[in-house]
Design an enzyme around this catalytic site. Structure first.
Site, PDB file in Angstrom:
ATOM      1  N   GLY A 158       0.854  -1.194   0.000  1.00 45.98           N
ATOM      2  CA  GLY A 158       0.000   0.000   0.000  1.00 45.98           C
ATOM      3  C   GLY A 158       0.884   1.236   0.000  1.00 45.98           C
ATOM      4  O   GLY A 158       2.036   1.185  -0.447  1.00 45.98           O
ATOM      5  N   ARG A 159       0.328   2.325   0.530  1.00 50.73           N
ATOM      6  CA  ARG A 159       1.073   3.594   0.506  1.00 50.73           C
ATOM      7  C   ARG A 159       2.424   3.461   1.205  1.00 50.73           C
ATOM      8  O   ARG A 159       3.457   3.875   0.666  1.00 50.73           O
ATOM      9  CB  ARG A 159       0.252   4.679   1.216  1.00 50.73           C
ATOM     10  CG  ARG A 159      -0.947   5.150   0.444  1.00 50.73           C
ATOM     11  CD  ARG A 159      -1.773   6.087   1.304  1.00 50.73           C
ATOM     12  NE  ARG A 159      -2.473   5.343   2.330  1.00 50.73           N
ATOM     13  CZ  ARG A 159      -3.793   5.098   2.335  1.00 50.73           C
ATOM     14  NH1 ARG A 159      -4.542   5.589   1.387  1.00 50.73           N
ATOM     15  NH2 ARG A 159      -4.350   4.396   3.292  1.00 50.73           N
ATOM     16  N   ILE A 160       2.440   2.875   2.402  1.00 53.19           N
ATOM     17  CA  ILE A 160       3.698   2.815   3.163  1.00 53.19           C
ATOM     18  C   ILE A 160       4.648   1.795   2.527  1.00 53.19           C
ATOM     19  O   ILE A 160       5.842   2.062   2.369  1.00 53.19           O
ATOM     20  CB  ILE A 160       3.426   2.498   4.654  1.00 53.19           C
ATOM     21  CG1 ILE A 160       2.557   3.604   5.272  1.00 53.19           C
ATOM     22  CG2 ILE A 160       4.736   2.358   5.425  1.00 53.19           C
ATOM     23  CD1 ILE A 160       2.050   3.327   6.683  1.00 53.19           C
ATOM     24  N   ARG A 180      -2.437  -8.641  -2.119  1.00 55.29           N
ATOM     25  CA  ARG A 180      -3.554  -9.433  -2.659  1.00 55.29           C
ATOM     26  C   ARG A 180      -3.657  -9.257  -4.167  1.00 55.29           C
ATOM     27  O   ARG A 180      -3.819 -10.209  -4.909  1.00 55.29           O
ATOM     28  CB  ARG A 180      -4.868  -9.010  -1.996  1.00 55.29           C
ATOM     29  CG  ARG A 180      -5.161  -9.804  -0.739  1.00 55.29           C
ATOM     30  CD  ARG A 180      -6.305  -9.201  -0.007  1.00 55.29           C
ATOM     31  NE  ARG A 180      -6.039  -7.766   0.232  1.00 55.29           N
ATOM     32  CZ  ARG A 180      -6.931  -6.911   0.676  1.00 55.29           C
ATOM     33  NH1 ARG A 180      -8.145  -7.302   0.923  1.00 55.29           N
ATOM     34  NH2 ARG A 180      -6.619  -5.648   0.889  1.00 55.29           N
ATOM     35  N   ALA A 239       4.374  -2.233  11.217  1.00 55.92           N
ATOM     36  CA  ALA A 239       2.938  -2.187  10.908  1.00 55.92           C
ATOM     37  C   ALA A 239       2.117  -2.400  12.174  1.00 55.92           C
ATOM     38  O   ALA A 239       1.757  -1.443  12.869  1.00 55.92           O
ATOM     39  CB  ALA A 239       2.611  -3.219   9.837  1.00 55.92           C
ATOM     40  N   ARG A 240       1.837  -3.654  12.492  1.00 60.25           N
ATOM     41  CA  ARG A 240       1.165  -3.994  13.735  1.00 60.25           C
ATOM     42  C   ARG A 240       1.784  -5.287  14.256  1.00 60.25           C
ATOM     43  O   ARG A 240       2.055  -6.219  13.479  1.00 60.25           O
ATOM     44  CB  ARG A 240      -0.337  -4.216  13.518  1.00 60.25           C
ATOM     45  CG  ARG A 240      -1.148  -2.951  13.406  1.00 60.25           C
ATOM     46  CD  ARG A 240      -1.220  -2.151  14.719  1.00 60.25           C
ATOM     47  NE  ARG A 240      -2.014  -0.944  14.592  1.00 60.25           N
ATOM     48  CZ  ARG A 240      -1.547   0.254  14.212  1.00 60.25           C
ATOM     49  NH1 ARG A 240      -0.264   0.414  13.946  1.00 60.25           N
ATOM     50  NH2 ARG A 240      -2.355   1.296  14.127  1.00 60.25           N
ATOM     51  N   GLU A 269       1.200  -4.425  22.874  1.00 61.52           N
ATOM     52  CA  GLU A 269       1.503  -3.058  23.319  1.00 61.52           C
ATOM     53  C   GLU A 269       0.443  -2.560  24.296  1.00 61.52           C
ATOM     54  O   GLU A 269      -0.740  -2.824  24.075  1.00 61.52           O
ATOM     55  CB  GLU A 269       1.526  -2.103  22.114  1.00 61.52           C
ATOM     56  CG  GLU A 269       2.718  -2.295  21.236  1.00 61.52           C
ATOM     57  CD  GLU A 269       2.702  -1.357  20.024  1.00 61.52           C
ATOM     58  OE1 GLU A 269       2.182  -0.236  20.130  1.00 61.52           O
ATOM     59  OE2 GLU A 269       3.200  -1.771  18.972  1.00 61.52           O
ATOM     60  N   HIS A 287       7.127   2.200  18.951  1.00 58.14           N
ATOM     61  CA  HIS A 287       6.033   2.642  18.063  1.00 58.14           C
ATOM     62  C   HIS A 287       6.156   4.127  17.718  1.00 58.14           C
ATOM     63  O   HIS A 287       5.261   4.925  18.013  1.00 58.14           O
ATOM     64  CB  HIS A 287       4.679   2.341  18.722  1.00 58.14           C
ATOM     65  CG  HIS A 287       3.553   2.269  17.728  1.00 58.14           C
ATOM     66  ND1 HIS A 287       2.491   1.416  17.867  1.00 58.14           N
ATOM     67  CD2 HIS A 287       3.307   2.954  16.575  1.00 58.14           C
ATOM     68  CE1 HIS A 287       1.656   1.573  16.858  1.00 58.14           C
ATOM     69  NE2 HIS A 287       2.133   2.508  16.052  1.00 58.14           N
ATOM     70  N   ILE A 288       7.284   4.457  17.069  1.00 62.86           N
ATOM     71  CA  ILE A 288       7.512   5.875  16.722  1.00 62.86           C
ATOM     72  C   ILE A 288       7.398   6.131  15.223  1.00 62.86           C
ATOM     73  O   ILE A 288       7.845   7.167  14.733  1.00 62.86           O
ATOM     74  CB  ILE A 288       8.884   6.382  17.223  1.00 62.86           C
ATOM     75  CG1 ILE A 288      10.045   5.589  16.601  1.00 62.86           C
ATOM     76  CG2 ILE A 288       8.956   6.356  18.740  1.00 62.86           C
ATOM     77  CD1 ILE A 288      11.398   6.282  16.752  1.00 62.86           C
ATOM     78  N   GLY A 289       6.791   5.187  14.491  1.00 61.41           N
ATOM     79  CA  GLY A 289       6.697   5.317  13.024  1.00 61.41           C
ATOM     80  C   GLY A 289       6.251   6.689  12.549  1.00 61.41           C
ATOM     81  O   GLY A 289       6.859   7.270  11.651  1.00 61.41           O
TER      82      GLY A 289
HETATM   83  C1  8YV Z   1       0.252   6.181  15.379  1.00 60.08           C
HETATM   84  C2  8YV Z   1       0.008   4.181  13.775  1.00 60.08           C
HETATM   85  O1  8YV Z   1       1.321   6.722  16.038  1.00 60.08           O
HETATM   86  O2  8YV Z   1      -1.358   5.518  12.396  1.00 60.08           O
HETATM   87  C3  8YV Z   1      -1.144   4.403  12.850  1.00 60.08           C
HETATM   88  O3  8YV Z   1      -1.865   3.429  12.561  1.00 60.08           O
HETATM   89  O4  8YV Z   1       0.317   3.108  14.084  1.00 60.08           O
HETATM   90  C4  8YV Z   1       0.828   5.314  14.292  1.00 60.08           C
HETATM   91  O5  8YV Z   1       1.147   6.184  13.260  1.00 60.08           O
HETATM   92  C5  8YV Z   1      -0.635   5.566  16.375  1.00 60.08           C
HETATM   93  O6  8YV Z   1      -1.460   4.634  15.865  1.00 60.08           O
HETATM   94  C6  8YV Z   1      -1.415   6.689  17.059  1.00 60.08           C
HETATM   95  O7  8YV Z   1      -2.766   6.501  17.109  1.00 60.08           O
END
Ligand code: 8YV
Length: 321
Positions: A158-160, A180, A239-240, A269, A287-289
């Site tokens: 996707g975008r990322i 997919r 991602a997750r 988390e 989780h600093i993405g």
């Molecule tokens: C956020 C993220 O920092 O956007 C998302 O889905 O995982 C992160 O960019 C976090 O979810 C804040 O709600």
């Protein structure tokens, strides 16, 4: 002037976002940035027309049903929506919006940070330097892996995923991916598509995960699939956490099958499995993405755009449900 809608804001947000929010809405704030219980969330949401939430709050079907009488829209300060029962929101007629696009580049940067940090053993090197353990340069010290000339597998283009692919090409990597659907050539930009994840994995010295944390994707990378990666692979997740079976990942690292891992997200988390903290080949971030000044402001303004459009009777621009 019409009465300003009441918005329950579950977390502290960047100052500029809070300021604009206060001009146009009546906020129910979380001044101390407390971690609310489900009951506390429901109790506050029941007094609001809208909820501006983040991924740290889980909105179950029961909670949504309890607030549906008053709350009409839930704007999440995240691109991920796995913390919200979307099906229940749809059923109850609660609109849900999210924050796509604005965090793509920031998150892709952190994926590369994890790839480099893990591959070049940045944690071990920095730990030793700061502890005064490092005394002098060594021809054999901290030997890592080069990205150049290697293959990066991307799960979820996707975008990322595509923003990571662009960066990886700049590092001289070959990009393969599983999605997919195959992307059109202008989005693929030379990346090689694999119809199945099983076909992709054996090719990947490096793997980066960019699919959503939906229930269907839970443990998409399970023990069996992780074993399909080549020996000495580097695995990165921004991602997750639930997309990878974390226990199986830890085992693969401990057994020496994987060279290193880079994680910005975790399965439970904020209760991160403490075993990671003692693994030098795990490059870890909390989780600093999306954590840049520009992106966090933009995420907040995206939420406000959606709320403003909704209460002005227009279609909110970043609607999921
Ligand atoms: C956020 C993220 O920092 O956007 C998302 O889905 O995982 C992160 O960019 C976090 O979810 C804040 O709600």
């Amino acid at each position: 002037m019409a009465e300003r809608p009441v918005v329950f804001v579950t977390r502290r947000l960047p100052a500029a976002v809070e300021a604009r929010l206060a001009e146009r809405f009546v906020p129910i704030p979380n001044s101390e940035d407390r971690a609310w219980t489900a009951e506390e969330l429901v109790e506050r949401a029941r007094r609001a027309d809208a909820v501006l939430t983040t991924a740290t709050e889980r909105w179950t079907a029961e909670m949504l049903a309890a607030v549906a009488g008053r709350v009409r829209i839930l704007a999440t300060f995240s691109v991920g929506t796995d913390h919200i029962d979307l099906e229940a929101a749809r059923r109850l007629g609660i609109v849900v919006t999210h924050t796509p696009d604005v965090l793509t580049e920031a998150t892709a940067d952190v994926a590369l940070l994890c790839l480099l940090g893990a591959a070049r053993r940045a944690f071990e090197a920095q730990r030793d330097l700061r502890a005064g353990v490092w005394t002098r340069w060594s021809p054999t010290g901290y030997l890592g892996l080069e990205l150049h000339g290697r293959t990066l597998g991307i799960v979820g283009m996707g975008r990322i995923g595509r923003a990571v692919a662009r960066r990886a090409r700049g590092f001289g990597m070959t990009v393969r991916y599983h999605n997919r659907r195959r992307l059109p050539p202008e989005l693929e930009e030379g990346a090689i598509w694999h119809e199945t994840l099983d076909e992709l994995l054996p090719h990947c010295a490096f793997l980066s995960v960019h699919c959503p944390g939906t229930p269907e994707n839970r443990h998409l990378l399970d023990r069996r699939r992780l074993a399909l990666l080549p020996r000495g692979a580097v695995v990165v997740n921004t991602a997750r956490g639930n997309v990878i079976d974390e226990a199986a990942l830890l085992e693969a690292l401990d057994s020496g099958r994987f060279f290193a891992v880079g994680l910005d997200v975790f399965e439970n988390e904020p209760d991160v499995d403490h075993r990671w903290f003692t693994r030098p080949r795990a490059f870890l971030l909390p989780h600093i993405g999306s954590a840049t000044v520009e992106t966090r402001d933009a995420m907040g303004f995206r939420c406000l755009e959606s709320l403003e459009a909704f209460f002005a009777g227009r279609e909110p621009p970043h609607r999921v449900v």
